[in-house]
Design a protein around this motif. Structure first.
Motif, mmCIF file in Angstrom:
data_model
loop_
_atom_site.group_PDB
_atom_site.id
_atom_site.type_symbol
_atom_site.label_atom_id
_atom_site.label_comp_id
_atom_site.label_asym_id
_atom_site.label_seq_id
_atom_site.Cartn_x
_atom_site.Cartn_y
_atom_site.Cartn_z
ATOM 1 N N VAL A 22 0.763 -1.331 -0.074
ATOM 2 C CA VAL A 22 0.088 0.047 -0.045
ATOM 3 C C VAL A 22 1.120 1.324 0.016
ATOM 4 C CG1 VAL A 22 -1.691 1.452 1.442
ATOM 5 C CG2 VAL A 22 -1.950 -1.094 0.971
ATOM 6 N N VAL A 23 1.798 1.174 1.032
ATOM 7 C CA VAL A 23 2.826 2.369 0.846
ATOM 8 C C VAL A 23 3.502 2.744 -0.387
ATOM 9 C CG1 VAL A 23 5.110 3.032 1.591
ATOM 10 C CG2 VAL A 23 3.513 2.087 3.173
ATOM 11 N N LYS A 24 3.935 1.638 -1.338
ATOM 12 C CA LYS A 24 4.352 1.844 -2.751
ATOM 13 C C LYS A 24 3.281 2.253 -3.615
ATOM 14 C CE LYS A 24 7.904 -1.684 -1.709
ATOM 15 N NZ LYS A 24 8.461 -3.079 -1.812
ATOM 16 N N GLN A 25 2.126 1.973 -3.354
ATOM 17 C CA GLN A 25 0.871 2.340 -4.377
ATOM 18 C C GLN A 25 0.827 3.692 -3.888
ATOM 19 O OE1 GLN A 25 -2.263 -0.271 -3.413
ATOM 20 N NE2 GLN A 25 -1.158 -2.275 -3.535
ATOM 21 N N VAL A 26 0.826 4.216 -3.048
ATOM 22 C CA VAL A 26 0.551 5.717 -2.571
ATOM 23 C C VAL A 26 1.752 6.504 -3.197
ATOM 24 C CG1 VAL A 26 0.628 7.567 -0.807
ATOM 25 C CG2 VAL A 26 -0.573 5.457 -0.320
ATOM 26 N N GLU A 27 2.875 5.972 -3.073
ATOM 27 C CA GLU A 27 3.937 6.788 -3.527
ATOM 28 C C GLU A 27 4.047 6.559 -5.230
ATOM 29 O OE1 GLU A 27 7.369 4.484 -1.861
ATOM 30 O OE2 GLU A 27 7.435 5.358 -0.182
ATOM 31 N N ALA A 28 3.593 5.512 -5.841
ATOM 32 C CA ALA A 28 3.653 5.370 -7.137
ATOM 33 C C ALA A 28 2.503 6.326 -7.889
ATOM 34 C CB ALA A 28 3.502 4.021 -7.702
ATOM 35 N N SER A 29 1.377 6.578 -7.063
ATOM 36 C CA SER A 29 0.367 7.337 -7.536
ATOM 37 C C SER A 29 0.569 8.955 -7.101
ATOM 38 C CB SER A 29 -0.949 7.073 -6.896
ATOM 39 O OG SER A 29 -1.014 7.071 -5.350
ATOM 40 N N TRP A 30 1.666 9.292 -6.385
ATOM 41 C CA TRP A 30 2.075 10.412 -6.013
ATOM 42 C C TRP A 30 1.006 11.002 -5.153
ATOM 43 C CZ3 TRP A 30 5.931 14.009 -8.280
ATOM 44 C CH2 TRP A 30 6.945 13.223 -9.267
ATOM 45 N N GLY A 31 0.323 10.031 -4.333
ATOM 46 C CA GLY A 31 -0.382 10.548 -3.162
ATOM 47 C C GLY A 31 -1.976 10.547 -3.493
ATOM 48 N N ILE B 240 0.604 6.599 6.981
ATOM 49 C CA ILE B 240 1.406 6.774 5.964
ATOM 50 C C ILE B 240 1.816 8.379 5.797
ATOM 51 C CG2 ILE B 240 1.892 6.651 3.484
ATOM 52 C CD1 ILE B 240 0.083 4.225 3.623
ATOM 53 N N SER B 241 3.198 8.364 5.725
ATOM 54 C CA SER B 241 3.610 9.932 5.807
ATOM 55 C C SER B 241 3.633 10.645 4.552
ATOM 56 C CB SER B 241 4.777 10.050 6.565
ATOM 57 O OG SER B 241 5.969 9.405 5.720
ATOM 58 N N TYR B 242 3.259 10.191 3.467
ATOM 59 C CA TYR B 242 3.444 10.847 2.148
ATOM 60 C C TYR B 242 2.814 12.093 1.981
ATOM 61 C CZ TYR B 242 3.992 10.977 -2.802
ATOM 62 O OH TYR B 242 4.330 11.522 -4.019
ATOM 63 N N TRP B 243 1.538 12.165 2.409
ATOM 64 C CA TRP B 243 1.173 13.378 2.138
ATOM 65 C C TRP B 243 1.384 14.716 3.190
ATOM 66 C CZ3 TRP B 243 -1.621 8.723 2.996
ATOM 67 C CH2 TRP B 243 -2.255 8.105 1.901
ATOM 68 N N MET B 244 1.823 14.065 4.261
ATOM 69 C CA MET B 244 2.288 15.147 5.307
ATOM 70 C C MET B 244 3.638 15.826 5.058
ATOM 71 S SD MET B 244 0.341 12.440 6.400
ATOM 72 C CE MET B 244 -0.778 11.919 7.534
ATOM 73 N N THR B 245 4.194 14.906 4.179
ATOM 74 C CA THR B 245 5.661 15.687 3.686
ATOM 75 C C THR B 245 5.716 16.324 2.489
ATOM 76 O OG1 THR B 245 6.122 13.298 3.029
ATOM 77 C CG2 THR B 245 6.888 13.649 5.066
ATOM 78 N N ARG B 246 4.608 16.597 1.891
ATOM 79 C CA ARG B 246 4.598 17.309 0.418
ATOM 80 C C ARG B 246 3.528 18.371 0.776
ATOM 81 N NH1 ARG B 246 6.579 12.138 0.309
ATOM 82 N NH2 ARG B 246 7.932 11.672 -1.368
ATOM 83 N N THR B 247 4.176 19.510 0.866
ATOM 84 C CA THR B 247 3.461 20.754 1.025
ATOM 85 C C THR B 247 2.040 20.846 -0.066
ATOM 86 O OG1 THR B 247 5.168 21.927 1.770
ATOM 87 C CG2 THR B 247 3.230 23.299 1.076
#
Length: 422
Positions: free
Chosen positions: A327-336, A348-355
């Motif tokens: 799931v983490v890799k899916q989020v990253e591959a979809s750019w959030g 998952i921290s992806y959204w919090m680390t991209r302004t």
């Protein structure tokens, strides 16, 4: 730190459990899914399912279709009682095909125990008549995509939009159009049109069909929403009446548009392709109205056809796709773009680390599937696929009908589909 610890614990659980030890040499699993809007995601999806196939000695084939083509293909497979093992079901298509799907209570309850609870909208669409008819995989939602440079030119920052109402948007729309950066969203028979229109309907207090399945589209609240869109559309490009689901993407990427509802695929393409507009693209919450602030969420669920010869294998592949590491890799591959349907994955921290994604996930608006609160039965699946609500607005905005005539037209069409009248 809490987010990292939580995700590590979830990963530890899955490492212990493994994927079930399915061994089925010589078998083939087939998946029918949608052609993702974010370039590069499909490759990661194929990589994940092929990895599962190698571990289990199973051949896996993935077929990608656009959403309109997917909607046409599903009934053809039901008619033939043959096709793919696993199929992607967009929004209400779970309800439309529920009698042809394998109940997945065991897998859904297992995932809920490990990573749950399920998101409210996910359960609303996939848990029908006391059974899980599909596994909610992910959802995407339509937040305001903005050209922050256009807004700054009229003295408004993206963060200022956090407190915007629909009336505020109407006040500034002429200013944005005057400087050559209008707002816009599709007003026609296309799926994306729901993302611009339903939040307005809901925030003005309108409901198209109520919880009991009664048609309630004819109301003062609906009329007010239609009249509002008639005024707002005066400051949109005239081609919004001809946009397809990529029309608003082109609108922003060309540097013309200043505001449109969409998931962050526009931003992802701009950054990936190093387009000049990339630095100007940001996201903001949708405006609020007298009855609240809402955002449309589109849910993607995976179902297994009853006629599949590989039901147990198909379940195990879905279990694999819902693993935390995948799931983490899916989020990253979809750019959030892909948002999680299970609460543990909110860590998952992806959204919090991209302004630019700070207002995308988690949402500050109320997330609702378009059509809510209508019961998720086959009636609304057909209403959604026939674009009845977008067409109601379009008929009124272009002047083909008055707002009252457009509401009555929509009421008639909804009654034909089996909804109840008062």
């Amino acid at each position: 730190m809490k987010r990292q610890v939580g995700m590590c614990m979830v990963l530890a659980v899955i490492v212990v459990l493994g994927i079930g030890g399915v061994l089925a040499a010589g078998r083939e699993i087939t998946i029918l899914t949608w052609n993702h809007f974010v370039p590069g995601f499909n490759e990661e999806f194929v990589r994940q399912v092929e990895e599962w196939g190698r571990i289990n000695g199973v051949s896996v084939r993935v077929d990608f279709l656009s959403l309109p083509d997917l909607a046409a293909r599903l009934p053809a497979e039901v008619e033939a009682q043959a096709g793919h093992d696993i199929v992607l079901l967009f929004n209400y298509n779970v309800a439309l095909f529920k009698e042809h799907l394998v109940p997945l209570d065991d897998l859904a309850n297992e995932l809920n125990a490990l990573y749950g609870p399920w998101a409210e909208g996910a359960k609303f669409l996939a848990f029908l008549d006391g059974h899980w008819r599909a596994i909610p995989w992910c959802f995407q939602s339509l937040v305001a995509n903005v050209n922050k440079e256009a807004w700054e030119a009229i003295g408004i920052s993206v963060d200022d939009l956090l407190n915007f109402t629909w009336e505020d948007l109407l006040k500034v729309a002429p200013k944005l159009a005057e400087i050559g950066h209008p707002i816009g969203f599709a007003i026609k028979d296309t799926f994306d049109a729901n993302g611009g229109l339903f939040p307005i309907l809901w925030s003005f207090g309108a409901r198209v069909v109520d919880e009991q399945g009664y048609v309630t589209v004819v109301s003062p609240e609906t009329r007010r929403a239609i009249e509002y869109v008639i005024e707002l559309a005066k400051y949109m490009p005239p081609d919004v009446f001809a946009w397809d689901d990529a029309g608003n993407n082109r609108f922003i990427l060309a540097g013309v548009g200043s505001w449109t509802p969409n998931p962050p695929s526009i931003w992802a393409v701009a950054v990936r392709d190093k387009l000049p507009i990339a630095e100007a693209i940001d996201h903001a919450p949708l405006p609020s109205g007298p009855y609240g602030r809402f955002r449309v969420a589109d849910y993607n669920s995976f179902g297994i056809w009853r006629f599949s010869p590989n039901i147990d294998l198909a379940k195990d592949l879905l279990r694999w796709l819902m693993r935390p590491d995948n799931v983490v890799k899916q989020v990253e591959a979809s750019w959030g773009y892909n948002q999680p349907t299970l609460r543990a994955y909110d860590e998952i921290s992806y959204w919090m680390t991209r302004t630019p994604l700070r207002y995308y996930h988690p949402a500050v608006e109320e997330l609702r599937p378009s059509g809510w609160p209508a019961p998720p039965g086959p009636e609304w699946a057909m209403a959604y696929n026939l674009h009845i609500v977008p067409l109601m607005f379009a008929k009124a905005v272009i002047g083909e009908m008055t707002p009252d005539e457009a509401m009555r037209w929509a009421e008639t069409e909804l009654l034909k589909l089996g909804f109840k009248g008062r």
